[in-house]
Design a protein around this motif. Sequence first.
Motif, short mmCIF file in Angstrom:
data_model
loop_
_atom_site.label_atom_id
_atom_site.label_comp_id
_atom_site.label_asym_id
_atom_site.label_seq_id
_atom_site.Cartn_x
_atom_site.Cartn_y
_atom_site.Cartn_z
N GLN A 142 0.82 2.88 9.79
CA GLN A 142 0.39 3.77 8.73
C GLN A 142 -0.13 5.10 9.25
OE1 GLN A 142 -0.55 0.28 8.61
NE2 GLN A 142 1.31 0.12 7.45
N ARG A 143 0.37 5.52 10.41
CA ARG A 143 -0.02 6.84 10.92
C ARG A 143 0.35 7.90 9.91
NH1 ARG A 143 1.68 8.41 16.74
NH2 ARG A 143 0.64 10.30 16.03
N ASP A 144 -0.45 8.93 9.82
CA ASP A 144 -0.19 10.01 8.88
C ASP A 144 1.14 10.69 9.25
OD1 ASP A 144 -0.21 12.98 8.19
OD2 ASP A 144 -1.92 12.27 7.01
N PRO A 145 2.13 10.64 8.35
CA PRO A 145 3.45 11.19 8.70
C PRO A 145 3.43 12.70 8.91
CG PRO A 145 3.38 10.56 6.39
CD PRO A 145 2.11 10.07 7.00
N GLY A 146 2.56 13.41 8.22
CA GLY A 146 2.45 14.85 8.43
C GLY A 146 1.98 15.17 9.83
N GLU A 147 1.00 14.43 10.31
CA GLU A 147 0.50 14.63 11.67
C GLU A 147 1.56 14.26 12.70
OE1 GLU A 147 -3.16 12.49 12.15
OE2 GLU A 147 -4.21 13.71 10.65
N VAL A 148 2.28 13.18 12.43
CA VAL A 148 3.36 12.76 13.33
C VAL A 148 4.43 13.85 13.41
CG1 VAL A 148 5.23 11.09 13.67
CG2 VAL A 148 2.94 10.30 13.02
N GLY A 163 0.82 -1.21 0.00
CA GLY A 163 0.00 0.00 0.00
C GLY A 163 0.85 1.25 0.00
N GLY A 164 2.16 1.10 0.25
CA GLY A 164 3.08 2.22 0.13
C GLY A 164 3.05 3.26 1.22
N LYS A 165 2.49 2.93 2.37
CA LYS A 165 2.43 3.92 3.44
C LYS A 165 2.98 3.33 4.73
CE LYS A 165 -1.40 6.48 1.53
NZ LYS A 165 -2.74 7.01 1.74
N ALA A 166 4.08 3.86 5.19
CA ALA A 166 4.67 3.47 6.47
C ALA A 166 5.36 4.69 7.05
CB ALA A 166 5.68 2.35 6.28
N THR A 167 5.24 4.86 8.35
CA THR A 167 5.85 6.01 9.03
C THR A 167 6.85 5.50 10.05
OG1 THR A 167 3.84 7.31 8.71
CG2 THR A 167 5.37 8.07 10.41
#
Length: 112
Positions: free
Chosen positions: A95-101, A50-54
């Motif tokens: 998959q937490r939103d990296p911008g929010e992190v 899915g291409g999303k990892a933080t």
Amino acid sequence: MHVDLTRDSVAMGDDVDAPHRQSLHLTDDASLGDAVSAVLARPYLAQIGGGKATWLVVVDGTVSAVVAQQWAGPRWLADARVRAPGAIHFRYLAQRDPGEVYVEYSRCQGQP
């Protein structure tokens, strides 16, 4: 210069090799930014379907940067030009939103 790398596991099957120790060899004048760039250039951090990892880049207990599978490069919370440390840990945040992190950790200046 020798940098010890560790990272969190991303799934139960990945736990077999935890804490995923590797060594990184850099020039003596290498920076933290150089070290993280070298890690990102190799297949060390697990790629997530899915291409999303933080990931958090943790040095001496302090979060120095946020790295996301979907970003071209790290977003720094610390000075990337400082000398490369002896050890770096990559903490997986699923998959937490990296911008929010990034916003969360920039408010607390990298402290977990």
